[in-house]
Design a protein around this motif. Structure first.
Motif, PDB file in Angstrom:
ATOM      1  N   GLN A  70     -12.261  26.781 -32.652  1.00 16.75           N
ATOM      2  CA  GLN A  70     -10.889  26.713 -33.180  1.00 16.75           C
ATOM      3  C   GLN A  70     -10.649  27.844 -34.172  1.00 16.75           C
ATOM      4  O   GLN A  70      -9.584  28.474 -34.175  1.00 16.75           O
ATOM      5  CB  GLN A  70     -10.654  25.355 -33.840  1.00 16.75           C
ATOM      6  CG  GLN A  70     -10.589  24.182 -32.861  1.00 16.75           C
ATOM      7  CD  GLN A  70     -10.659  22.839 -33.562  1.00 16.75           C
ATOM      8  OE1 GLN A  70     -10.446  22.736 -34.776  1.00 16.75           O
ATOM      9  NE2 GLN A  70     -10.964  21.787 -32.804  1.00 16.75           N
ATOM     10  N   TRP A  71     -11.633  28.098 -35.021  1.00 21.57           N
ATOM     11  CA  TRP A  71     -11.502  29.194 -35.986  1.00 21.57           C
ATOM     12  C   TRP A  71     -11.405  30.533 -35.265  1.00 21.57           C
ATOM     13  O   TRP A  71     -10.605  31.400 -35.634  1.00 21.57           O
ATOM     14  CB  TRP A  71     -12.699  29.190 -36.933  1.00 21.57           C
ATOM     15  CG  TRP A  71     -12.642  30.281 -37.962  1.00 21.57           C
ATOM     16  CD1 TRP A  71     -12.053  30.228 -39.191  1.00 21.57           C
ATOM     17  CD2 TRP A  71     -13.186  31.607 -37.839  1.00 21.57           C
ATOM     18  NE1 TRP A  71     -12.191  31.436 -39.835  1.00 21.57           N
ATOM     19  CE2 TRP A  71     -12.882  32.296 -39.025  1.00 21.57           C
ATOM     20  CE3 TRP A  71     -13.897  32.265 -36.833  1.00 21.57           C
ATOM     21  CZ2 TRP A  71     -13.276  33.619 -39.235  1.00 21.57           C
ATOM     22  CZ3 TRP A  71     -14.280  33.586 -37.035  1.00 21.57           C
ATOM     23  CH2 TRP A  71     -13.972  34.249 -38.237  1.00 21.57           C
ATOM     24  N   ASN A 110      -7.948  31.000 -33.875  1.00 25.43           N
ATOM     25  CA  ASN A 110      -6.852  31.130 -34.836  1.00 25.43           C
ATOM     26  C   ASN A 110      -7.407  31.161 -36.262  1.00 25.43           C
ATOM     27  O   ASN A 110      -7.197  30.247 -37.052  1.00 25.43           O
ATOM     28  CB  ASN A 110      -5.875  29.959 -34.676  1.00 25.43           C
ATOM     29  CG  ASN A 110      -4.503  30.290 -35.230  1.00 25.43           C
ATOM     30  OD1 ASN A 110      -4.323  31.260 -35.953  1.00 25.43           O
ATOM     31  ND2 ASN A 110      -3.529  29.466 -34.897  1.00 25.43           N
ATOM     32  N   ARG A 111      -8.111  32.222 -36.583  1.00 23.21           N
ATOM     33  CA  ARG A 111      -8.816  32.287 -37.868  1.00 23.21           C
ATOM     34  C   ARG A 111      -7.898  32.386 -39.075  1.00 23.21           C
ATOM     35  O   ARG A 111      -8.320  32.134 -40.196  1.00 23.21           O
ATOM     36  CB  ARG A 111      -9.782  33.463 -37.858  1.00 23.21           C
ATOM     37  CG  ARG A 111      -9.134  34.781 -37.533  1.00 23.21           C
ATOM     38  CD  ARG A 111     -10.147  35.885 -37.380  1.00 23.21           C
ATOM     39  NE  ARG A 111      -9.643  36.962 -36.562  1.00 23.21           N
ATOM     40  CZ  ARG A 111     -10.215  38.141 -36.462  1.00 23.21           C
ATOM     41  NH1 ARG A 111     -11.311  38.391 -37.136  1.00 23.21           N
ATOM     42  NH2 ARG A 111      -9.701  39.067 -35.682  1.00 23.21           N
ATOM     43  N   ASN A 112      -6.654  32.764 -38.829  1.00 18.52           N
ATOM     44  CA  ASN A 112      -5.729  32.902 -39.963  1.00 18.52           C
ATOM     45  C   ASN A 112      -5.228  31.561 -40.484  1.00 18.52           C
ATOM     46  O   ASN A 112      -4.749  31.470 -41.619  1.00 18.52           O
ATOM     47  CB  ASN A 112      -4.526  33.765 -39.566  1.00 18.52           C
ATOM     48  CG  ASN A 112      -4.925  35.209 -39.307  1.00 18.52           C
ATOM     49  OD1 ASN A 112      -5.805  35.740 -39.982  1.00 18.52           O
ATOM     50  ND2 ASN A 112      -4.291  35.829 -38.326  1.00 18.52           N
ATOM     51  N   THR A 113      -5.325  30.518 -39.678  1.00 15.26           N
ATOM     52  CA  THR A 113      -4.810  29.210 -40.099  1.00 15.26           C
ATOM     53  C   THR A 113      -5.892  28.144 -40.232  1.00 15.26           C
ATOM     54  O   THR A 113      -5.699  27.156 -40.929  1.00 15.26           O
ATOM     55  CB  THR A 113      -3.746  28.695 -39.107  1.00 15.26           C
ATOM     56  OG1 THR A 113      -4.325  28.577 -37.805  1.00 15.26           O
ATOM     57  CG2 THR A 113      -2.566  29.653 -39.049  1.00 15.26           C
ATOM     58  N   VAL A 114      -7.025  28.330 -39.554  1.00  7.28           N
ATOM     59  CA  VAL A 114      -8.093  27.328 -39.611  1.00  7.28           C
ATOM     60  C   VAL A 114      -9.010  27.617 -40.796  1.00  7.28           C
ATOM     61  O   VAL A 114      -9.596  28.694 -40.899  1.00  7.28           O
ATOM     62  CB  VAL A 114      -8.912  27.321 -38.304  1.00  7.28           C
ATOM     63  CG1 VAL A 114     -10.082  26.348 -38.414  1.00  7.28           C
ATOM     64  CG2 VAL A 114      -8.019  26.963 -37.124  1.00  7.28           C
ATOM     65  N   LYS A 115      -9.109  26.658 -41.701  1.00 10.57           N
ATOM     66  CA  LYS A 115      -9.963  26.782 -42.881  1.00 10.57           C
ATOM     67  C   LYS A 115     -11.137  25.816 -42.756  1.00 10.57           C
ATOM     68  O   LYS A 115     -10.950  24.666 -42.365  1.00 10.57           O
ATOM     69  CB  LYS A 115      -9.172  26.477 -44.154  1.00 10.57           C
ATOM     70  CG  LYS A 115      -7.907  27.326 -44.326  1.00 10.57           C
ATOM     71  CD  LYS A 115      -8.234  28.812 -44.403  1.00 10.57           C
ATOM     72  CE  LYS A 115      -6.967  29.653 -44.571  1.00 10.57           C
ATOM     73  NZ  LYS A 115      -7.267  31.114 -44.572  1.00 10.57           N
TER      74      LYS A 115
END
Length: 215
Positions: free
Chosen positions: A54-55, A58-63
């Motif tokens: 998932q990261w 979409n690494r900009n939104t997944v923390k």
């Protein structure tokens, strides 16, 4: 036939994707061991790898709280001295590889076209753990076959050469898979589609790295 790929040529994202794809082939080995000896929870590892995908997509939104994930992984890691089955070793390799992958994610990516020594160490470790799981398993298979074929020979006299191990289809498949993933990801865009393709490549045969059917 240890695998030596130029991982420094991959970006931080590409290294993580490569490692995640290898983990897909290792997790079923852990699951089989876990179910056989009633140790650990394979769902914890599966969930962690899903989070990593998932990261990547979409690494900009997944923390992610990586320290918390490492804490969850620790009790799932088997002690090889506590079990007398071979399965503990590929299960341990899977846990160690996932730990190294989290550590790789914690390392800060360097400037474009540069990779830190720490990153290369982490991904090289994951590559080696994946390969070693297969080569050790194959060595045991060949020893068992040799013992069956030479029942009158003392077990201590049986020897399997590295050439025999390297020639085994599972070892060849492991090497081919790592090279194919590397060649694909080296030029892949850092997006969701590349994640899907890398994962598909690693699972194309429907088998784990040891030839276990993935259910």
């Amino acid at each position: 036939m240890a695998i030596h790929l130029p991982f420094a040529k991959l970006s931080h994202w590409q290294q993580i994707a490569f490692s995640a794809a290898l983990l897909e082939r290792m997790l079923p080995n852990y699951q089989m061991f876990s179910e056989a000896v009633d140790f650990g929870d394979a769902k914890v590892l599966r969930n962690q790898l899903d989070i990593i995908w998932q990261w990547l997509a979409n690494r900009n939104t997944v923390k992610i709280n990586i320290d918390a994930q490492l804490i969850k992984l620790e009790p799932q890691t088997p002690d090889p001295e506590a079990f007398d089955s071979f399965g503990v070793f590929p299960a341990l390799d899977a846990c160690m590889a996932l730990t190294a992958l989290w550590q790789l994610m914690q390392s800060k990516p360097q400037k474009k076209n540069k990779t830190s020594v720490v990153e290369v160490d982490d991904i090289s470790s994951i590559s080696r753990l994946s390969y070693n799981s297969v080569s050790y398993y194959v060595e045991l298979l060949l020893l068992d076959e040799a013992d069956t074929d030479n029942q009158d020979v003392n077990a201590a006299e049986l020897a399997i050469t590295q050439t025999q191990i390297n020639a085994h289809p599972l070892v060849q498949w492991e090497s081919d898979t790592q090279h194919e993933l590397f060649d694909f990801l080296k030029f892949a865009a850092e997006d969701k589609r590349s994640c899907e393709l890398a994962k598909k490549m690693s699972l194309s045969e429907g088998l784990s790295s040891l030839g276990i059917e993935i259910i």
